[in-house]
Design a protein around this motif. Structure first.
Motif, PDB file in Angstrom:
ATOM      1  N   ARG A 261       0.824  -1.210   0.000  1.00 26.60           N
ATOM      2  CA  ARG A 261       0.000   0.000   0.000  1.00 26.60           C
ATOM      3  C   ARG A 261       0.857   1.257   0.000  1.00 26.60           C
ATOM      4  O   ARG A 261       0.516   2.250  -0.642  1.00 26.60           O
ATOM      5  CB  ARG A 261      -0.926   0.016   1.225  1.00 26.60           C
ATOM      6  CG  ARG A 261      -2.097  -0.938   1.150  1.00 26.60           C
ATOM      7  CD  ARG A 261      -3.111  -0.667   2.242  1.00 26.60           C
ATOM      8  NE  ARG A 261      -2.559  -0.813   3.593  1.00 26.60           N
ATOM      9  CZ  ARG A 261      -2.472  -1.969   4.243  1.00 26.60           C
ATOM     10  NH1 ARG A 261      -2.895  -3.093   3.638  1.00 26.60           N
ATOM     11  NH2 ARG A 261      -1.979  -2.017   5.458  1.00 26.60           N
ATOM     12  N   HIS A 262       1.967   1.227   0.725  1.00 23.85           N
ATOM     13  CA  HIS A 262       2.819   2.411   0.828  1.00 23.85           C
ATOM     14  C   HIS A 262       3.966   2.386  -0.174  1.00 23.85           C
ATOM     15  O   HIS A 262       4.732   3.368  -0.240  1.00 23.85           O
ATOM     16  CB  HIS A 262       3.361   2.518   2.253  1.00 23.85           C
ATOM     17  CG  HIS A 262       2.304   2.856   3.257  1.00 23.85           C
ATOM     18  ND1 HIS A 262       1.945   4.149   3.568  1.00 23.85           N
ATOM     19  CD2 HIS A 262       1.494   2.051   4.014  1.00 23.85           C
ATOM     20  CE1 HIS A 262       0.972   4.139   4.477  1.00 23.85           C
ATOM     21  NE2 HIS A 262       0.680   2.872   4.759  1.00 23.85           N
ATOM     22  N   ASN A 263       4.096   1.304  -0.940  1.00 26.72           N
ATOM     23  CA  ASN A 263       5.154   1.159  -1.938  1.00 26.72           C
ATOM     24  C   ASN A 263       6.527   1.404  -1.319  1.00 26.72           C
ATOM     25  O   ASN A 263       7.329   2.215  -1.797  1.00 26.72           O
ATOM     26  CB  ASN A 263       4.932   2.097  -3.136  1.00 26.72           C
ATOM     27  CG  ASN A 263       5.871   1.780  -4.287  1.00 26.72           C
ATOM     28  OD1 ASN A 263       6.251   0.633  -4.503  1.00 26.72           O
ATOM     29  ND2 ASN A 263       6.267   2.803  -5.029  1.00 26.72           N
ATOM     30  N   ILE A 264       6.789   0.668  -0.225  1.00 28.05           N
ATOM     31  CA  ILE A 264       8.062   0.814   0.468  1.00 28.05           C
ATOM     32  C   ILE A 264       8.670  -0.567   0.705  1.00 28.05           C
ATOM     33  O   ILE A 264       7.987  -1.590   0.626  1.00 28.05           O
ATOM     34  CB  ILE A 264       7.907   1.553   1.816  1.00 28.05           C
ATOM     35  CG1 ILE A 264       6.895   0.819   2.718  1.00 28.05           C
ATOM     36  CG2 ILE A 264       7.498   3.002   1.596  1.00 28.05           C
ATOM     37  CD1 ILE A 264       6.755   1.438   4.098  1.00 28.05           C
ATOM     38  N   SER A 265       9.955  -0.578   1.020  1.00 31.37           N
ATOM     39  CA  SER A 265      10.651  -1.827   1.340  1.00 31.37           C
ATOM     40  C   SER A 265      10.506  -2.124   2.829  1.00 31.37           C
ATOM     41  O   SER A 265      10.086  -1.278   3.628  1.00 31.37           O
ATOM     42  CB  SER A 265      12.128  -1.707   0.989  1.00 31.37           C
ATOM     43  OG  SER A 265      12.767  -0.794   1.874  1.00 31.37           O
ATOM     44  N   ARG A 266      10.902  -3.323   3.209  1.00 26.94           N
ATOM     45  CA  ARG A 266      10.878  -3.694   4.623  1.00 26.94           C
ATOM     46  C   ARG A 266      11.766  -2.749   5.442  1.00 26.94           C
ATOM     47  O   ARG A 266      11.384  -2.275   6.508  1.00 26.94           O
ATOM     48  CB  ARG A 266      11.342  -5.142   4.800  1.00 26.94           C
ATOM     49  CG  ARG A 266      10.505  -6.164   4.067  1.00 26.94           C
ATOM     50  CD  ARG A 266      10.996  -7.583   4.299  1.00 26.94           C
ATOM     51  NE  ARG A 266      10.596  -8.086   5.606  1.00 26.94           N
ATOM     52  CZ  ARG A 266       9.444  -8.691   5.851  1.00 26.94           C
ATOM     53  NH1 ARG A 266       8.544  -8.842   4.895  1.00 26.94           N
ATOM     54  NH2 ARG A 266       9.178  -9.133   7.076  1.00 26.94           N
ATOM     55  N   GLN A 267      12.955  -2.490   4.923  1.00 25.68           N
ATOM     56  CA  GLN A 267      13.877  -1.632   5.667  1.00 25.68           C
ATOM     57  C   GLN A 267      13.354  -0.201   5.802  1.00 25.68           C
ATOM     58  O   GLN A 267      13.551   0.436   6.839  1.00 25.68           O
ATOM     59  CB  GLN A 267      15.251  -1.639   4.996  1.00 25.68           C
ATOM     60  CG  GLN A 267      15.978  -2.980   5.131  1.00 25.68           C
ATOM     61  CD  GLN A 267      16.986  -3.201   4.036  1.00 25.68           C
ATOM     62  OE1 GLN A 267      16.621  -3.412   2.886  1.00 25.68           O
ATOM     63  NE2 GLN A 267      18.264  -3.150   4.378  1.00 25.68           N
ATOM     64  N   GLN A 268      12.683   0.300   4.771  1.00 22.96           N
ATOM     65  CA  GLN A 268      12.077   1.633   4.887  1.00 22.96           C
ATOM     66  C   GLN A 268      11.041   1.652   6.009  1.00 22.96           C
ATOM     67  O   GLN A 268      10.980   2.607   6.794  1.00 22.96           O
ATOM     68  CB  GLN A 268      11.418   2.036   3.562  1.00 22.96           C
ATOM     69  CG  GLN A 268      12.387   2.451   2.476  1.00 22.96           C
ATOM     70  CD  GLN A 268      11.667   2.783   1.176  1.00 22.96           C
ATOM     71  OE1 GLN A 268      10.946   1.961   0.627  1.00 22.96           O
ATOM     72  NE2 GLN A 268      11.847   3.997   0.697  1.00 22.96           N
ATOM     73  N   ALA A 269      10.237   0.593   6.070  1.00 22.28           N
ATOM     74  CA  ALA A 269       9.232   0.516   7.136  1.00 22.28           C
ATOM     75  C   ALA A 269       9.899   0.448   8.497  1.00 22.28           C
ATOM     76  O   ALA A 269       9.476   1.107   9.458  1.00 22.28           O
ATOM     77  CB  ALA A 269       8.329  -0.694   6.921  1.00 22.28           C
ATOM     78  N   PHE A 270      10.979  -0.335   8.607  1.00 19.67           N
ATOM     79  CA  PHE A 270      11.658  -0.476   9.890  1.00 19.67           C
ATOM     80  C   PHE A 270      12.224   0.872  10.361  1.00 19.67           C
ATOM     81  O   PHE A 270      12.194   1.189  11.554  1.00 19.67           O
ATOM     82  CB  PHE A 270      12.806  -1.488   9.798  1.00 19.67           C
ATOM     83  CG  PHE A 270      12.385  -2.892   9.414  1.00 19.67           C
ATOM     84  CD1 PHE A 270      11.056  -3.298   9.482  1.00 19.67           C
ATOM     85  CD2 PHE A 270      13.332  -3.811   8.971  1.00 19.67           C
ATOM     86  CE1 PHE A 270      10.682  -4.586   9.129  1.00 19.67           C
ATOM     87  CE2 PHE A 270      12.965  -5.099   8.629  1.00 19.67           C
ATOM     88  CZ  PHE A 270      11.635  -5.487   8.700  1.00 19.67           C
TER      89      PHE A 270
END
Length: 343
Positions: free
Chosen positions: A202-211
């Motif tokens: 939904r946010h078009n981000i990677s796992r690391q970006q979310a972390f």
């Protein structure tokens, strides 16, 4: 004997310990293209009816399945029982044995190989994605039903197969404008760890970006010696862990205790009777501990990444649906040093 195959044999003789994907890279091609060049020598093209191929594998009994990425190799002995397919994916569900998550929309070509290796003669079925990278390799073992294996190869061999096409890998275009508050709110509202994939999409981000935008109690970076420390603790304490290694087309899961841990040069190795892990410790660029909500409380994981963003592996404490997280596993992760902290 064609020139590519001759070149392959020469390189293999010079560097017998290198994997086929490494030899292919030295030759300027993908591993799938190398397999195609070996047709008529020690390889056969197989039909790409992957659901039927997976279903037929149950009859052969035990095999050894290898799922890998560029930095980790996950080997598991087991049987292709409890196959469940739907849409573009599926799974082979045998916890503590062969446990796979399959993304069949990524599967593109397949070959049967009968080759001479440093371990002797080996027979395998090897499946590749559209980029020519292996997603799953299935090896015959001493206990495999060899008659059923040969019957399967005969049934799925494809004579005069069309040449495979290999597409270059393109990096995903991720968002740089992240609504951190929304990410954290949706993260905390999850009721199942699998909902995290939807959040990222939904946010078009990677796992690391979310972390990196998460609150400190949801994700924190730890020292890159975390894997070695956690595996040593699991070996010492005897608690069951879950180790996930995957690529675009397949994730393979080990559940059980660590029975033999053996670092070797830059590799961390687990040698269990039915499971082996080889992981390049020197390529771990980031290590994160994350906590994700579920219906049974928070689930804590250790996630490892390479410098290019590849998720090398993911580890959890063994847990069954409907039960809280294993307390010992959580305690083991809480002993880890934060990134940059002194050991």
């Amino acid at each position: 004997m064609n020139a590519i195959y001759q070149h392959y044999l020469a390189l293999k003789g010079e560097q017998p310990k290198k994997y086929a994907r490494d030899l292919a890279a030295l030759m300027g091609m993908s591993e799938a293209q190398l397999c195609e060049a070996r047709i008529g020598q020690d390889a056969q093209a197989l039909k790409t009816d992957f659901p039927a191929l997976l279903a037929a594998l149950e009859a052969v009994g035990e095999t050894m399945s290898i799922t890998r990425n560029a930095y980790a190799i996950h080997e598991q002995h087991g049987e292709y029982k409890n196959l469940r397919l739907g849409g573009h994916g599926g799974l082979v569900l045998n916890p503590r044995a062969l446990d796979l998550r399959l993304f069949l929309s990524q599967w593109h070509s397949a070959f049967a190989l009968h080759e001479q290796t440093t371990r002797g003669k080996r027979q395998s079925i090897q499946i590749f994605d559209r980029h020519g990278d292996a997603v799953l390799k299935i090896y015959l073992t001493e206990t495999t039903d060899k008659a059923s294996w040969q019957a399967l190869i005969a049934e799925f061999t494809q004579a005069n197969a069309a040449p495979i096409s290999v597409q270059p890998v393109t990096a995903a275009e991720l968002s740089n404008n992240i609504d951190a508050a929304a990410v954290v709110s949706e993260w905390r509202a999850m009721t199942d760890v699998h909902q995290f994939f939807g959040l990222l999409k939904r946010h078009n981000i990677s796992r690391q970006q979310a972390f990196r935008v998460a609150d400190a109690d949801l994700a924190w970076q730890v020292s890159n010696d975390a894997l070695a420390k956690v595996l040593n603790l699991a070996l010492q304490d005897g608690n069951e862990i879950m180790t996930f290694v995957g690529n675009r087309g397949c994730t393979q899961i080990f559940t059980g205790t660590v029975q033999k841990l053996m670092p070797m040069e830059n590799w961390i190795n687990i040698f269990n009777p039915q499971f082996t892990l080889h992981l390049m410790e020197n390529h771990i660029s980031e290590s994160w501990v994350t906590r994700k909500p579920s219906g049974d409380g928070f689930v804590t994981s250790l996630e490892l990444f390479a410098a290019d963003g590849t998720q090398i592996a993911q580890l959890y404490g063994q847990r069954s649906e409907g039960t809280p997280e294993q307390a010992r596993w959580r305690e083991q992760l809480m002993t880890l040093n934060t990134a940059g902290a002194a050991a």
